[in-house]
Enzyme design. Structure first.
Site, PDB file in Angstrom:
ATOM      1  N   PHE A   1      17.330 -11.132  12.597  1.00 54.29           N
ATOM      2  CA  PHE A   1      18.068 -10.390  13.621  1.00 54.29           C
ATOM      3  C   PHE A   1      18.124  -8.921  13.164  1.00 54.29           C
ATOM      4  CE2 PHE A   1      18.906 -13.252  17.077  1.00 54.29           C
ATOM      5  CZ  PHE A   1      18.196 -14.327  16.591  1.00 54.29           C
TER       6      PHE A   1
ATOM      7  N   TYR B   1       4.363  -4.306  19.016  1.00 54.44           N
ATOM      8  CA  TYR B   1       4.972  -4.802  17.777  1.00 54.44           C
ATOM      9  C   TYR B   1       5.444  -6.250  17.953  1.00 54.44           C
ATOM     10  CZ  TYR B   1       8.560  -5.767  14.315  1.00 54.44           C
ATOM     11  OH  TYR B   1       9.322  -6.380  13.340  1.00 54.44           O
TER      12      TYR B   1
ATOM     13  N   ASN C   1       0.826  -1.218   0.000  1.00 53.60           N
ATOM     14  CA  ASN C   1       0.000   0.000   0.000  1.00 53.60           C
ATOM     15  C   ASN C   1       0.858   1.265   0.000  1.00 53.60           C
ATOM     16  OD1 ASN C   1       0.972   0.081   2.587  1.00 53.60           O
ATOM     17  ND2 ASN C   1      -1.021   0.000   3.614  1.00 53.60           N
TER      18      ASN C   1
ATOM     19  N   LYS D   1       4.179 -10.130  16.240  1.00 53.44           N
ATOM     20  CA  LYS D   1       5.010 -11.156  15.597  1.00 53.44           C
ATOM     21  C   LYS D   1       4.762 -12.509  16.274  1.00 53.44           C
ATOM     22  CE  LYS D   1       6.794  -8.599  12.488  1.00 53.44           C
ATOM     23  NZ  LYS D   1       6.310  -8.751  11.122  1.00 53.44           N
TER      24      LYS D   1
ATOM     25  N   SER E   1      10.627 -11.932  13.902  1.00 56.60           N
ATOM     26  CA  SER E   1      11.718 -11.111  14.419  1.00 56.60           C
ATOM     27  C   SER E   1      12.326 -11.755  15.653  1.00 56.60           C
ATOM     28  CB  SER E   1      11.143  -9.743  14.785  1.00 56.60           C
ATOM     29  OG  SER E   1      12.037  -9.051  15.615  1.00 56.60           O
ATOM     30  N   ALA E   2      13.610 -11.490  15.857  1.00 55.41           N
ATOM     31  CA  ALA E   2      14.307 -11.985  17.055  1.00 55.41           C
ATOM     32  C   ALA E   2      13.687 -11.408  18.323  1.00 55.41           C
ATOM     33  CB  ALA E   2      15.779 -11.610  16.979  1.00 55.41           C
TER      34      ALA E   2
ATOM     35  N   ASN F   1      16.658   3.204  14.341  1.00 53.18           N
ATOM     36  CA  ASN F   1      17.653   2.125  14.345  1.00 53.18           C
ATOM     37  C   ASN F   1      19.073   2.670  14.193  1.00 53.18           C
ATOM     38  OD1 ASN F   1      15.085   0.634  12.709  1.00 53.18           O
ATOM     39  ND2 ASN F   1      15.955  -0.364  14.505  1.00 53.18           N
ATOM     40  N   LEU F   2      19.986   1.861  14.679  1.00 52.66           N
ATOM     41  CA  LEU F   2      21.379   2.315  14.760  1.00 52.66           C
ATOM     42  C   LEU F   2      21.994   2.659  13.397  1.00 52.66           C
ATOM     43  CD1 LEU F   2      23.884   2.812  16.490  1.00 52.66           C
ATOM     44  CD2 LEU F   2      24.420   0.380  16.277  1.00 52.66           C
TER      45      LEU F   2
HETATM   46  P1  NAD Z   1       9.341  -1.630   5.509  1.00 48.76           P
HETATM   47  O1  NAD Z   1       8.459  -0.703   6.270  1.00 48.76           O
HETATM   48  O2  NAD Z   1      10.474  -1.044   4.734  1.00 48.76           O
HETATM   49  O3  NAD Z   1       8.475  -2.552   4.522  1.00 48.76           O
HETATM   50  C1  NAD Z   1       7.168  -2.941   4.815  1.00 48.76           C
HETATM   51  C2  NAD Z   1       6.330  -2.672   3.578  1.00 48.76           C
HETATM   52  O4  NAD Z   1       4.993  -3.096   3.845  1.00 48.76           O
HETATM   53  C3  NAD Z   1       6.267  -1.194   3.203  1.00 48.76           C
HETATM   54  O5  NAD Z   1       6.551  -1.067   1.820  1.00 48.76           O
HETATM   55  C4  NAD Z   1       4.827  -0.785   3.505  1.00 48.76           C
HETATM   56  O6  NAD Z   1       4.348   0.204   2.614  1.00 48.76           O
HETATM   57  C5  NAD Z   1       4.096  -2.106   3.359  1.00 48.76           C
HETATM   58  N1  NAD Z   1       2.862  -2.262   4.152  1.00 48.76           N
HETATM   59  C6  NAD Z   1       2.689  -2.053   5.478  1.00 48.76           C
HETATM   60  N2  NAD Z   1       1.416  -2.347   5.821  1.00 48.76           N
HETATM   61  C7  NAD Z   1       0.790  -2.760   4.682  1.00 48.76           C
HETATM   62  C8  NAD Z   1      -0.525  -3.220   4.394  1.00 48.76           C
HETATM   63  N3  NAD Z   1      -1.460  -3.310   5.343  1.00 48.76           N
HETATM   64  N4  NAD Z   1      -0.819  -3.566   3.118  1.00 48.76           N
HETATM   65  C9  NAD Z   1       0.108  -3.476   2.144  1.00 48.76           C
HETATM   66  N5  NAD Z   1       1.372  -3.054   2.359  1.00 48.76           N
HETATM   67  C10 NAD Z   1       1.702  -2.702   3.622  1.00 48.76           C
HETATM   68  O7  NAD Z   1       9.891  -2.711   6.570  1.00 48.76           O
HETATM   69  P2  NAD Z   1      11.041  -3.796   6.420  1.00 48.76           P
HETATM   70  O8  NAD Z   1      12.188  -3.385   7.273  1.00 48.76           O
HETATM   71  O9  NAD Z   1      11.263  -4.131   5.007  1.00 48.76           O
HETATM   72  O10 NAD Z   1      10.342  -5.009   7.174  1.00 48.76           O
HETATM   73  C11 NAD Z   1       9.614  -6.020   6.479  1.00 48.76           C
HETATM   74  C12 NAD Z   1       9.055  -7.010   7.479  1.00 48.76           C
HETATM   75  O11 NAD Z   1      10.128  -7.567   8.250  1.00 48.76           O
HETATM   76  C13 NAD Z   1       8.079  -6.394   8.492  1.00 48.76           C
HETATM   77  O12 NAD Z   1       7.044  -7.317   8.733  1.00 48.76           O
HETATM   78  C14 NAD Z   1       8.938  -6.219   9.718  1.00 48.76           C
HETATM   79  O13 NAD Z   1       8.170  -6.249  10.897  1.00 48.76           O
HETATM   80  C15 NAD Z   1       9.852  -7.438   9.631  1.00 48.76           C
HETATM   81  N6  NAD Z   1      11.121  -7.241  10.352  1.00 48.76           N
HETATM   82  C16 NAD Z   1      11.908  -6.172  10.069  1.00 48.76           C
HETATM   83  C17 NAD Z   1      13.088  -5.982  10.776  1.00 48.76           C
HETATM   84  C18 NAD Z   1      13.964  -4.776  10.508  1.00 48.76           C
HETATM   85  O14 NAD Z   1      14.806  -4.462  11.350  1.00 48.76           O
HETATM   86  N7  NAD Z   1      13.844  -4.084   9.384  1.00 48.76           N
HETATM   87  C19 NAD Z   1      13.475  -6.894  11.764  1.00 48.76           C
HETATM   88  C20 NAD Z   1      12.645  -8.001  12.017  1.00 48.76           C
HETATM   89  C21 NAD Z   1      11.466  -8.169  11.298  1.00 48.76           C
HETATM   90  N1  UDP Z   2      21.310   2.253  19.506  1.00 52.42           N
HETATM   91  C1  UDP Z   2      22.016   3.365  19.930  1.00 52.42           C
HETATM   92  N2  UDP Z   2      21.684   4.575  19.392  1.00 52.42           N
HETATM   93  C2  UDP Z   2      20.715   4.739  18.450  1.00 52.42           C
HETATM   94  C3  UDP Z   2      20.003   3.584  18.021  1.00 52.42           C
HETATM   95  C4  UDP Z   2      20.320   2.367  18.575  1.00 52.42           C
HETATM   96  O1  UDP Z   2      22.903   3.264  20.778  1.00 52.42           O
HETATM   97  O2  UDP Z   2      20.453   5.868  18.015  1.00 52.42           O
HETATM   98  C5  UDP Z   2      21.658   0.922  20.051  1.00 52.42           C
HETATM   99  C6  UDP Z   2      20.521   0.206  20.760  1.00 52.42           C
HETATM  100  O3  UDP Z   2      20.484   0.568  22.129  1.00 52.42           O
HETATM  101  C7  UDP Z   2      20.877  -1.266  20.537  1.00 52.42           C
HETATM  102  C8  UDP Z   2      21.572  -1.253  19.166  1.00 52.42           C
HETATM  103  O4  UDP Z   2      21.995   0.097  18.956  1.00 52.42           O
HETATM  104  O5  UDP Z   2      21.825  -1.705  21.503  1.00 52.42           O
HETATM  105  C9  UDP Z   2      20.654  -1.671  18.011  1.00 52.42           C
HETATM  106  O6  UDP Z   2      19.459  -0.891  18.075  1.00 52.42           O
HETATM  107  P1  UDP Z   2      18.371  -0.916  16.909  1.00 52.42           P
HETATM  108  O7  UDP Z   2      17.278   0.027  17.305  1.00 52.42           O
HETATM  109  O8  UDP Z   2      19.049  -0.671  15.602  1.00 52.42           O
HETATM  110  O9  UDP Z   2      17.872  -2.426  16.894  1.00 52.42           O
HETATM  111  P2  UDP Z   2      17.126  -3.290  18.042  1.00 52.42           P
HETATM  112  O10 UDP Z   2      17.185  -2.551  19.339  1.00 52.42           O
HETATM  113  O11 UDP Z   2      15.763  -3.450  17.522  1.00 52.42           O
HETATM  114  O12 UDP Z   2      17.877  -4.563  18.110  1.00 52.42           O
END
Ligand code: NAD
Ligand code: UDP
Length: 336
Positions: free
Chosen positions: A177, A148, A32, A152, A124-125, A198-199
């Site tokens: 991860f 969130y 979307n 998951k 997700s982890a 995120n970092l």
């Molecule tokens: P992202 O936000 O870049 O991608 C998600 C996509 O889904 C986006 O393009 C968004 O427009 C679309 N979307 C959201 N809700 C929707 C809906 N209802 N219908 C259609 N499209 C929709 O995120 P990402 O980092 O690519 O993550 C992808 C998946 O992996 C997510 O489910 C996220 O929770 C999971 N995940 C991500 C991370 C991370 O650190 N990036 C870690 C663990 C799990």
């Molecule tokens: N972190 C940090 N400064 C930031 C963002 C993240 O020190 O601006 C640290 C955070 O505390 C964690 C690591 O970086 O120890 C990874 O964080 P991130 O948010 O990227 O991932 P998650 O916490 O979801 O594993």
């Protein structure tokens, strides 16, 4: 084989679409665009030199999802679409439960209705909570501290229960991860809206001068240097993990950690970024961030054993590729 990729315009989705097209799959994206840009789809095609089909739909809308399954013979679904900001999920729990749970239910129901047997889910982890590292797939899950994470864990449960009730259904629950980095072309990568949570995106924006300095959240954890330890994985390795999961999917529920198995502290990541790119990243130590755990890294041996998949790219490659995209993205945005 036709693979429906929900959220295929997003960060992990775009890289996975490239990997799928390169592996010979046909790709149908449903997104979307709530957290992505339509241009990302052209970039996928440009990198893979192949076409894909795109539906701009919300996958919580059953009719729209149904239409895709009617129009195409879908062989498998990879479900990335979801909301993913931990902090925002605390402020808007209903939006998170609705988007992330309803989408999973609607897609699984469509799979049942249209006899689609393969489903790969982005978990997700975070579902491990504050377990002892390294995290193993057979550990009991601990409660997560935010909606969130709960979405998951609940989606995993919904899929597991559905498998038990649906002969022939195969599900891979992939527990990511910390995905970082970008495609080597610099054409696709992570482009969060606003100030990054995120970092890695925070680091790249500091390197660019967009943000003044990194705030390191705590240096009094029981880790190598007191800062938080995470298992950073190159997004291309993660994308390849999806192809491996799809290729090896058999009946039942199969859970895989997708990580490198190595932990890196915040200060180690900053140092690697500086080394990889020759740019200084100023930082200051601040208070711990609420909800953070000290260490999170995978035991990634099951994916290696059963899928023949391991992460190949190191932290230097992750930092180099993340920075290349950040620089390119700036140019891209300025020219649009
Ligand atoms: P992202 O936000 O870049 O991608 C998600 C996509 O889904 C986006 O393009 C968004 O427009 C679309 N979307 C959201 N809700 C929707 C809906 N209802 N219908 C259609 N499209 C929709 O995120 P990402 O980092 O690519 O993550 C992808 C998946 O992996 C997510 O489910 C996220 O929770 C999971 N995940 C991500 C991370 C991370 O650190 N990036 C870690 C663990 C799990
Ligand atoms: N972190 C940090 N400064 C930031 C963002 C993240 O020190 O601006 C640290 C955070 O505390 C964690 C690591 O970086 O120890 C990874 O964080 P991130 O948010 O990227 O991932 P998650 O916490 O979801 O594993």
């Amino acid at each position: 084989m036709n693979i429906l990729v929900t959220g295929g315009a997003g960060y992990i989705g775009t890289h996975t679409c490239v990997a799928l097209l390169e592996a010979g799959y046909s790709v149908i994206v449903a997104d979307n665009l709530s957290n992505s840009n339509i241009q990302a789809l052209d970039k996928i095609k440009e990198i893979a030199q192949k076409e894909l089909i795109f539906y701009q739909v919300d996958v919580t809308d059953e009719k729209s999802v149904d239409k895709i399954f009617t129009n195409h013979e879908i062989d498998g679904v990879i479900h990335f679409a979801g909301l993913k900001a931990v902090g925002e999920s605390v402020e808007k729990p209903l939006a998170y439960y609705h988007n992330n749970i309803v989408s999973t239910m609607i897609l699984v129901r469509a799979c049942q209705n249209y006899k689609v047997k393969r489903f790969v889910f982005s978990s997700s982890a975070t579902v491990y909570g504050d377990n002892n590292v390294p995290f193993k797939e057979n550990m009991s899950l601990l409660p997560t501290t935010n909606p969130y994470g709960e979405t998951k864990a609940m989606s995993e449960r919904i899929l597991t229960d559905t498998v038990k009730a649906t002969p022939g259904f195969s599900v891979a629950l992939l527990r990511y991860f910390n995905p970082v980095g970008a495609h080597e072309s610099g054409l696709i990568g992570e482009a969060p809206n606003g100030i990054p949570n995120n970092l890695m995106p925070y680091v790249t924006q500091v390197a660019k001068g967009k943000l003044e300095k990194l705030k390191v959240f705590g240096n009094d954890y029981r880790t190598i240097d007191g800062t938080g330890v995470r298992d950073y994985i190159h997004v291309l390795d993660l994308a390849e993990g999806h192809v491996a999961a799809l290729n090896n999917l058999i009946e039942g529920t199969h859970i895989y950690n997708l990580g490198t198995g190595r932990g890196t502290s915040v200060l180690e990541l900053v140092k690697a970024f500086e080394e990889a790119n020759g740019i200084e990243v100023p930082y200051e130590i601040v208070e711990r961030r609420t909800g953070d755990i000290a260490s999170c890294y995978a035991d990634a041996s099951k994916a290696k054993r059963e899928l023949g998949w391991t992460a190949k790219r190191d932290i230097i490659a992750m930092c180099r590729d993340a920075w290349r995209f950040e620089k390119n993205y700036k140019e891209f945005v300025e020219t649009v």
